[in-house]
Design a protein around this motif. Sequence first.
Motif, PDB file in Angstrom:
ATOM      1  N   UNK A  11       0.843  -1.187   0.000  1.00  0.00           N
ATOM      2  CA  UNK A  11       0.000   0.000   0.000  1.00  0.00           C
ATOM      3  C   UNK A  11       0.886   1.247   0.000  1.00  0.00           C
ATOM      4  N   UNK A  12       0.849   2.015  -1.087  1.00  0.00           N
ATOM      5  CA  UNK A  12       1.650   3.231  -1.178  1.00  0.00           C
ATOM      6  C   UNK A  12       0.828   4.487  -0.885  1.00  0.00           C
ATOM      7  N   UNK A  13      -0.400   4.315  -0.465  1.00  0.00           N
ATOM      8  CA  UNK A  13      -1.238   5.484  -0.201  1.00  0.00           C
ATOM      9  C   UNK A  13      -0.806   6.158   1.101  1.00  0.00           C
ATOM     10  N   UNK A  14      -1.016   7.478   1.162  1.00  0.00           N
ATOM     11  CA  UNK A  14      -0.744   8.235   2.372  1.00  0.00           C
ATOM     12  C   UNK A  14      -2.020   8.293   3.207  1.00  0.00           C
ATOM     13  N   UNK A  15      -1.869   8.163   4.507  1.00  0.00           N
ATOM     14  CA  UNK A  15      -3.027   8.272   5.384  1.00  0.00           C
ATOM     15  C   UNK A  15      -3.612   9.682   5.268  1.00  0.00           C
ATOM     16  N   UNK A  16      -4.905   9.841   5.585  1.00  0.00           N
ATOM     17  CA  UNK A  16      -5.489  11.192   5.532  1.00  0.00           C
ATOM     18  C   UNK A  16      -4.705  12.201   6.365  1.00  0.00           C
ATOM     19  N   UNK A  17      -4.222  11.781   7.537  1.00  0.00           N
ATOM     20  CA  UNK A  17      -3.476  12.703   8.394  1.00  0.00           C
ATOM     21  C   UNK A  17      -2.150  13.098   7.750  1.00  0.00           C
ATOM     22  N   UNK A  18      -1.453  12.114   7.143  1.00  0.00           N
ATOM     23  CA  UNK A  18      -0.169  12.421   6.514  1.00  0.00           C
ATOM     24  C   UNK A  18      -0.368  13.250   5.249  1.00  0.00           C
ATOM     25  N   UNK A  19      -1.419  12.975   4.509  1.00  0.00           N
ATOM     26  CA  UNK A  19      -1.704  13.766   3.322  1.00  0.00           C
ATOM     27  C   UNK A  19      -1.985  15.219   3.693  1.00  0.00           C
ATOM     28  N   UNK A  20      -2.725  15.404   4.785  1.00  0.00           N
ATOM     29  CA  UNK A  20      -2.994  16.765   5.258  1.00  0.00           C
ATOM     30  C   UNK A  20      -1.708  17.452   5.688  1.00  0.00           C
ATOM     31  N   UNK A  21      -0.816  16.715   6.360  1.00  0.00           N
ATOM     32  CA  UNK A  21       0.466  17.267   6.792  1.00  0.00           C
ATOM     33  C   UNK A  21       1.328  17.628   5.590  1.00  0.00           C
ATOM     34  N   UNK A  22       1.320  16.792   4.570  1.00  0.00           N
ATOM     35  CA  UNK A  22       2.061  17.075   3.339  1.00  0.00           C
ATOM     36  C   UNK A  22       1.573  18.381   2.706  1.00  0.00           C
ATOM     37  N   UNK A  23       0.262  18.533   2.598  1.00  0.00           N
ATOM     38  CA  UNK A  23      -0.297  19.742   1.986  1.00  0.00           C
ATOM     39  C   UNK A  23       0.001  20.977   2.832  1.00  0.00           C
ATOM     40  N   UNK A  24      -0.055  20.802   4.142  1.00  0.00           N
ATOM     41  CA  UNK A  24       0.210  21.934   5.033  1.00  0.00           C
ATOM     42  C   UNK A  24       1.673  22.371   4.941  1.00  0.00           C
ATOM     43  N   UNK A  25       2.580  21.405   4.841  1.00  0.00           N
ATOM     44  CA  UNK A  25       3.998  21.731   4.698  1.00  0.00           C
ATOM     45  C   UNK A  25       4.253  22.427   3.369  1.00  0.00           C
ATOM     46  N   UNK A  26       3.653  21.921   2.293  1.00  0.00           N
ATOM     47  CA  UNK A  26       3.820  22.538   0.974  1.00  0.00           C
ATOM     48  C   UNK A  26       3.315  23.980   0.981  1.00  0.00           C
ATOM     49  N   UNK A  27       2.175  24.207   1.616  1.00  0.00           N
ATOM     50  CA  UNK A  27       1.617  25.563   1.685  1.00  0.00           C
ATOM     51  C   UNK A  27       2.518  26.488   2.487  1.00  0.00           C
ATOM     52  N   UNK A  28       3.072  25.969   3.583  1.00  0.00           N
ATOM     53  CA  UNK A  28       3.945  26.779   4.421  1.00  0.00           C
ATOM     54  C   UNK A  28       5.197  27.191   3.644  1.00  0.00           C
TER      55      UNK A  28
END
Length: 425
Positions: free
Chosen positions: A3-20
């Motif tokens: 399974x290469x999918x990111x958990x919802x929490x990790x996906x949210x963290x990824x997006x938040x880091x990218x935005x920052x």
Amino acid sequence: MIDFSLSPALLELKKRTASFVRDHVIPEERYLNEHTGLPAEKLAELRRKAREAHLYAPHVDEEWGGMGLDMREMSVVFEEAGHSLLGPLALNCSAPDEGNMHLLEMVATQEQKERYLRPLVAGDIHSCFAMTEPPPGAGTDPASLRTVATRRGSEWVINGDKWYITGATGASFAICMARTDDGVEQGGRQPRASMFLIDADNPGFQIVREIPSLDAHFVGGHCEIALRDCVVSDEAVLGAVGEGFRYAQVRLAPARLTHCMRWLGVAQRSLDIAAQYANTRESFGQTLGKHQMVAEMLADSATEIHAARLMIWHAAWVLDTGGKGRYETSMAKTYVSEVVNRVVDRALQICGSHGVSMDLPLALFYRSVRPFRIYDGPSEIHRSVIARQVLKEAALRAEEDETAREGQALPQRTTSSDASQGGDR
């Protein structure tokens, strides 16, 4: 099935880091001096914002002021942070401090953690890791370590020279590797060595000079250090006496992987810049991206970044599941360092004179990524580690085949991850 999918929490963290990074870090690049870094007040402000965004020190346990992410989670966050050379600094997960924090968490006493780790995580100080030496001392071959620590009662006297020590200027302390006797580790060829925590204001710890270099080196530069009758107490020993090389592996295997994570972010941003330029720049009646040779460069870069990312994720999984990952991190370090160089080079080529100019960050990236193929072990050394493992497994398969032919019970084979926990240095 993997399974290469990111958990919802990790996906949210990824997006938040990218935005920052996009909204707060990249706009500050205009204030960056490639030799002295970002003005201290601006770095402090970025770190304040990172704390507010709950993105600060992602690699450190919550007890010490971090986020407590595992290696797989770090691989996602560090890559996003790496879209800017300032990103890891803003999140306080840049080298060499990030690797030193990990080592202190794993090895230091509680008193040492309070004295060195806590202010390091807080961003109140920075540090350096003093292992490499000028010729004929230790470089890629740790057996040639020449810095010596001699016990004198309850103290140690350290003498030697260190070379290209990143972050030394202005560092509050160094983690220094030194020989502690004339013997060798049991079963090995390496001299016995220990790690010492040396305060930078120790009279015997002298910065000889800051070494001019190809790359942008920001905080603390790359320095030549002289240790002359440098006296430290027994309390300065990090971990156990004689275990220095084992601790070095505790630090270096994860650290070479986190380097890969951060630099992959640089590669991805370079590809993004090149793709945007190829979509808008017209040449011979069409945009650059429609020219076959440019399209091929973009495709090769995207493919190699994807492969590098998967290699990093797998090595992170090995470390998270208890493996030492020496084999996997050596493969990742070799492949990713060369991919990053190729991707940045292609991006600069596509952008032409704009790429060479300082209007884009590609020229700075180009100079900065080249040393990645050297530090934390040059590609040639890592290839020798990989080759040893390949030969070891080939010999084991031959033994299994011979055993099978003789009709005897087959010995249980190890996987590459298990085997990597053996004698690779």
